[in-house]
Design a protein around this motif. Structure first.
Motif, PDB file in Angstrom:
ATOM      1  N   ILE A 135       0.835  -1.203   0.000  1.00  0.00           N
ATOM      2  CA  ILE A 135       0.000   0.000   0.000  1.00  0.00           C
ATOM      3  C   ILE A 135       0.869   1.252   0.000  1.00  0.00           C
ATOM      4  O   ILE A 135       0.601   2.224  -0.714  1.00  0.00           O
ATOM      5  CB  ILE A 135      -0.946  -0.015   1.215  1.00  0.00           C
ATOM      6  CG1 ILE A 135      -1.984  -1.128   1.057  1.00  0.00           C
ATOM      7  CG2 ILE A 135      -1.643   1.328   1.381  1.00  0.00           C
ATOM      8  CD1 ILE A 135      -2.875  -1.308   2.261  1.00  0.00           C
ATOM      9  N   VAL A 136       1.945   1.236   0.798  1.00  0.00           N
ATOM     10  CA  VAL A 136       2.853   2.383   0.833  1.00  0.00           C
ATOM     11  C   VAL A 136       3.509   2.598  -0.524  1.00  0.00           C
ATOM     12  O   VAL A 136       3.618   3.733  -1.011  1.00  0.00           O
ATOM     13  CB  VAL A 136       3.912   2.179   1.928  1.00  0.00           C
ATOM     14  CG1 VAL A 136       4.960   3.297   1.876  1.00  0.00           C
ATOM     15  CG2 VAL A 136       3.265   2.148   3.308  1.00  0.00           C
ATOM     16  N   GLU A 137       3.957   1.492  -1.164  1.00  0.00           N
ATOM     17  CA  GLU A 137       4.597   1.620  -2.470  1.00  0.00           C
ATOM     18  C   GLU A 137       3.611   2.122  -3.525  1.00  0.00           C
ATOM     19  O   GLU A 137       3.979   2.905  -4.404  1.00  0.00           O
ATOM     20  CB  GLU A 137       5.178   0.259  -2.893  1.00  0.00           C
ATOM     21  CG  GLU A 137       6.340  -0.213  -2.040  1.00  0.00           C
ATOM     22  CD  GLU A 137       7.525   0.734  -2.122  1.00  0.00           C
ATOM     23  OE1 GLU A 137       7.710   1.360  -3.197  1.00  0.00           O
ATOM     24  OE2 GLU A 137       8.243   0.867  -1.125  1.00  0.00           O
ATOM     25  N   ILE A 138       2.353   1.676  -3.440  1.00  0.00           N
ATOM     26  CA  ILE A 138       1.347   2.137  -4.409  1.00  0.00           C
ATOM     27  C   ILE A 138       1.087   3.630  -4.241  1.00  0.00           C
ATOM     28  O   ILE A 138       0.941   4.365  -5.222  1.00  0.00           O
ATOM     29  CB  ILE A 138       0.048   1.322  -4.246  1.00  0.00           C
ATOM     30  CG1 ILE A 138       0.274  -0.121  -4.714  1.00  0.00           C
ATOM     31  CG2 ILE A 138      -1.092   1.962  -5.032  1.00  0.00           C
ATOM     32  CD1 ILE A 138      -0.901  -1.031  -4.466  1.00  0.00           C
ATOM     33  N   LYS A 139       1.046   4.105  -2.991  1.00  0.00           N
ATOM     34  CA  LYS A 139       0.858   5.528  -2.764  1.00  0.00           C
ATOM     35  C   LYS A 139       2.022   6.332  -3.324  1.00  0.00           C
ATOM     36  O   LYS A 139       1.830   7.405  -3.930  1.00  0.00           O
ATOM     37  CB  LYS A 139       0.694   5.797  -1.268  1.00  0.00           C
ATOM     38  CG  LYS A 139      -0.617   5.292  -0.688  1.00  0.00           C
ATOM     39  CD  LYS A 139      -0.724   5.627   0.791  1.00  0.00           C
ATOM     40  CE  LYS A 139      -2.054   5.156   1.377  1.00  0.00           C
ATOM     41  NZ  LYS A 139      -2.163   5.443   2.829  1.00  0.00           N
ATOM     42  N   ARG A 190       3.948   5.419  -5.818  1.00  0.00           N
ATOM     43  CA  ARG A 190       3.860   5.372  -7.277  1.00  0.00           C
ATOM     44  C   ARG A 190       2.813   6.344  -7.800  1.00  0.00           C
ATOM     45  O   ARG A 190       3.041   7.064  -8.781  1.00  0.00           O
ATOM     46  CB  ARG A 190       3.516   3.947  -7.704  1.00  0.00           C
ATOM     47  CG  ARG A 190       3.484   3.736  -9.218  1.00  0.00           C
ATOM     48  CD  ARG A 190       2.616   2.574  -9.573  1.00  0.00           C
ATOM     49  NE  ARG A 190       1.241   2.805  -9.148  1.00  0.00           N
ATOM     50  CZ  ARG A 190       0.259   1.920  -9.288  1.00  0.00           C
ATOM     51  NH1 ARG A 190       0.519   0.731  -9.801  1.00  0.00           N
ATOM     52  NH2 ARG A 190      -0.960   2.197  -8.888  1.00  0.00           N
ATOM     53  N   ASP A 191       1.623   6.363  -7.148  1.00  0.00           N
ATOM     54  CA  ASP A 191       0.566   7.279  -7.582  1.00  0.00           C
ATOM     55  C   ASP A 191       1.005   8.738  -7.453  1.00  0.00           C
ATOM     56  O   ASP A 191       0.704   9.569  -8.325  1.00  0.00           O
ATOM     57  CB  ASP A 191      -0.697   7.040  -6.750  1.00  0.00           C
ATOM     58  CG  ASP A 191      -1.299   5.659  -7.010  1.00  0.00           C
ATOM     59  OD1 ASP A 191      -0.967   5.074  -8.060  1.00  0.00           O
ATOM     60  OD2 ASP A 191      -2.083   5.186  -6.174  1.00  0.00           O
ATOM     61  N   LYS A 192       1.720   9.052  -6.369  1.00  0.00           N
ATOM     62  CA  LYS A 192       2.200  10.420  -6.187  1.00  0.00           C
ATOM     63  C   LYS A 192       3.202  10.797  -7.272  1.00  0.00           C
ATOM     64  O   LYS A 192       3.173  11.912  -7.810  1.00  0.00           O
ATOM     65  CB  LYS A 192       2.840  10.554  -4.807  1.00  0.00           C
ATOM     66  CG  LYS A 192       3.257  11.971  -4.468  1.00  0.00           C
ATOM     67  CD  LYS A 192       3.799  12.051  -3.055  1.00  0.00           C
ATOM     68  CE  LYS A 192       4.222  13.478  -2.700  1.00  0.00           C
ATOM     69  NZ  LYS A 192       4.776  13.549  -1.319  1.00  0.00           N
ATOM     70  N   PHE A 193       4.076   9.844  -7.619  1.00  0.00           N
ATOM     71  CA  PHE A 193       5.058  10.106  -8.675  1.00  0.00           C
ATOM     72  C   PHE A 193       4.364  10.305 -10.021  1.00  0.00           C
ATOM     73  O   PHE A 193       4.706  11.213 -10.787  1.00  0.00           O
ATOM     74  CB  PHE A 193       6.052   8.946  -8.738  1.00  0.00           C
ATOM     75  CG  PHE A 193       6.990   9.011  -9.912  1.00  0.00           C
ATOM     76  CD1 PHE A 193       8.086   9.866  -9.895  1.00  0.00           C
ATOM     77  CD2 PHE A 193       6.776   8.240 -11.032  1.00  0.00           C
ATOM     78  CE1 PHE A 193       8.949   9.931 -10.973  1.00  0.00           C
ATOM     79  CE2 PHE A 193       7.632   8.287 -12.113  1.00  0.00           C
ATOM     80  CZ  PHE A 193       8.723   9.138 -12.085  1.00  0.00           C
ATOM     81  N   ILE A 194       3.369   9.443 -10.314  1.00  0.00           N
ATOM     82  CA  ILE A 194       2.670   9.549 -11.599  1.00  0.00           C
ATOM     83  C   ILE A 194       1.906  10.873 -11.686  1.00  0.00           C
ATOM     84  O   ILE A 194       1.916  11.549 -12.734  1.00  0.00           O
ATOM     85  CB  ILE A 194       1.722   8.351 -11.790  1.00  0.00           C
ATOM     86  CG1 ILE A 194       2.538   7.058 -11.944  1.00  0.00           C
ATOM     87  CG2 ILE A 194       0.823   8.557 -13.003  1.00  0.00           C
ATOM     88  CD1 ILE A 194       1.690   5.814 -12.027  1.00  0.00           C
ATOM     89  N   ASN A 195       1.253  11.274 -10.605  1.00  0.00           N
ATOM     90  CA  ASN A 195       0.519  12.540 -10.620  1.00  0.00           C
ATOM     91  C   ASN A 195       1.454  13.736 -10.806  1.00  0.00           C
ATOM     92  O   ASN A 195       1.145  14.677 -11.553  1.00  0.00           O
ATOM     93  CB  ASN A 195      -0.265  12.689  -9.309  1.00  0.00           C
ATOM     94  CG  ASN A 195      -1.374  11.663  -9.191  1.00  0.00           C
ATOM     95  OD1 ASN A 195      -1.898  11.184 -10.198  1.00  0.00           O
ATOM     96  ND2 ASN A 195      -1.746  11.325  -7.969  1.00  0.00           N
ATOM     97  N   SER A 196       2.617  13.676 -10.147  1.00  0.00           N
ATOM     98  CA  SER A 196       3.587  14.760 -10.315  1.00  0.00           C
ATOM     99  C   SER A 196       4.112  14.802 -11.744  1.00  0.00           C
ATOM    100  O   SER A 196       4.264  15.880 -12.334  1.00  0.00           O
ATOM    101  CB  SER A 196       4.743  14.581  -9.329  1.00  0.00           C
ATOM    102  OG  SER A 196       4.289  14.599  -7.999  1.00  0.00           O
ATOM    103  N   PHE A 197       4.375  13.634 -12.310  1.00  0.00           N
ATOM    104  CA  PHE A 197       4.880  13.579 -13.687  1.00  0.00           C
ATOM    105  C   PHE A 197       3.835  14.116 -14.672  1.00  0.00           C
ATOM    106  O   PHE A 197       4.168  14.860 -15.600  1.00  0.00           O
ATOM    107  CB  PHE A 197       5.265  12.145 -14.029  1.00  0.00           C
ATOM    108  CG  PHE A 197       5.857  11.988 -15.400  1.00  0.00           C
ATOM    109  CD1 PHE A 197       7.178  12.319 -15.647  1.00  0.00           C
ATOM    110  CD2 PHE A 197       5.092  11.509 -16.449  1.00  0.00           C
ATOM    111  CE1 PHE A 197       7.726  12.174 -16.914  1.00  0.00           C
ATOM    112  CE2 PHE A 197       5.626  11.365 -17.710  1.00  0.00           C
ATOM    113  CZ  PHE A 197       6.951  11.696 -17.948  1.00  0.00           C
ATOM    114  N   GLN A 198       2.570  13.731 -14.485  1.00  0.00           N
ATOM    115  CA  GLN A 198       1.522  14.235 -15.362  1.00  0.00           C
ATOM    116  C   GLN A 198       1.364  15.748 -15.231  1.00  0.00           C
ATOM    117  O   GLN A 198       1.111  16.442 -16.227  1.00  0.00           O
ATOM    118  CB  GLN A 198       0.204  13.534 -15.030  1.00  0.00           C
ATOM    119  CG  GLN A 198       0.188  12.055 -15.405  1.00  0.00           C
ATOM    120  CD  GLN A 198      -1.093  11.366 -14.980  1.00  0.00           C
ATOM    121  OE1 GLN A 198      -1.890  11.916 -14.208  1.00  0.00           O
ATOM    122  NE2 GLN A 198      -1.311  10.150 -15.467  1.00  0.00           N
ATOM    123  N   SER A 199       1.514  16.257 -14.018  1.00  0.00           N
ATOM    124  CA  SER A 199       1.424  17.714 -13.835  1.00  0.00           C
ATOM    125  C   SER A 199       2.540  18.433 -14.568  1.00  0.00           C
ATOM    126  O   SER A 199       2.343  19.494 -15.159  1.00  0.00           O
ATOM    127  CB  SER A 199       1.463  18.046 -12.338  1.00  0.00           C
ATOM    128  OG  SER A 199       0.386  17.439 -11.655  1.00  0.00           O
TER     129      SER A 199
END
Length: 297
Positions: free
Chosen positions: A92-96, A98-107
């Motif tokens: 769960i920690v790793e998924i969070k 990853r999601d934070k990294f993907i959202n930052s990259f998309q931004s």
């Protein structure tokens, strides 16, 4: 009237006394005599049944007999449940992350502003720019949107660049390279002894420190299901060292480490482990090397 008579007759039957006697067959001497009624028999049998049920329940609850009940987990299953819960929490920690990294990259791709916390230096610069402090009121030191995006892009591209160091290092030949032993112990499983075994297994004292074999940068630091806590370091000359089955990791991704610096602690994590040890791998240009040929454990 008939109902009352029936109740009285039933009560009379239950309370009627009966004499149970045991005689000697030869002398006809009474050996044992007891007076009982139906109500006494029912009371004694019921009490003994309740006591027997309570004793059996206590015996099953506080002894190892409960493990023979279908559906009740044994000690091994309970340990497996706890381990699976820990693995799920780590996932769960790793998924969070990853999601934070993907959202930052998309931004960044969309050109949106990133949320960057203000520092005291930025606050003082802003005060001077607004004329609330000492300095030239006409000078604006605030960062533009283009400058912020460019800084984020450069930091991301140079994160794993080994050339960004305080002291630049020149290329070193593999034959003349000096390696520090990651841990002092006994090699119990050598290089290539089993299929797919690209390193060596080293047994050492519990909670022993694991050291970096050379100067480098951490390119991976996290948890995997099979090998537990793993840390991976990129060194000059396309050398990569990998340390698996650790108990705890002391470095994070992007940190620069020196040779001999503590990076983890020996452990017994992951499914592919049979006891506390360190699985160490050394790779050069994408090919595994036998660590025993380059260092002494």
């Amino acid at each position: 009237m008939s109902t009352q008579k029936k109740k009285k007759s039933l009560l009379k039957k239950l309370s009627s006394k009966y004499r149970l006697a045991i005689f000697n067959e030869q002398t006809y001497e009474e050996l044992f005599v007891v007076r009982l009624s139906r109500l006494n028999v029912f009371t004694v049998v019921g009490t003994l049944g309740v006591i027997l049920i309570v004793l059996v329940s206590l015996l099953i609850s506080f002894t190892s007999l409960r493990e023979y009940i279908p559906g009740y987990p044994d000690a091994q299953q309970r340990l497996l449940i706890v381990r699976n819960a820990q693995r799920v929490d780590s996932l769960i920690v790793e998924i969070k992350r990853r999601d934070k990294f993907i959202n930052s990259f998309q931004s960044i791709v969309r050109g949106e502003d990133q949320e960057v916390g203000a520092t005291p230096e930025d606050a003082s610069v802003e005060m001077r720019a607004n004329g609330n402090g000492n300095g030239n009121d006409n000078v604006n030191f605030s960062r533009s949107d283009e400058d912020s995006l460019f800084r984020v892009q450069v930091e991301r591209e140079e994160r794993f660049n080994l050339s960004v160091r305080e002291v630049p290092q020149s290329a070193i030949a593999l034959e003349s390279a000096f390696f520090v032993s990651p841990i002092k112990g006994l090699v119990i499983n050598g290089f290539g002894e089993t299929t797919g075994h690209f390193g060596v297994d080293i047994v050492a004292a519990p909670s022993s420190r694991v050291s970096a074999v050379m100067d480098g940068m951490v390119v991976f630091s996290g948890w995997t299901v099979e090998t537990g806590y793993v840390i991976q370091i990129q060194h000059p000359n396309n050398l990569i060292s990998i340390y698996k089955h650790n108990e705890i990791l002391l470095k994070e991704i992007g940190q620069v480490v020196k040779a001999g610096e503590a990076i983890a602690r020996i452990g017994n994590s992951g499914e592919l482990t049979s006891g506390p040890h360190l699985h160490f791998e050394l790779w050069y240009n994408g090919s595994p090397l036998n660590p025993v040929d380059y260092m002494t454990f």
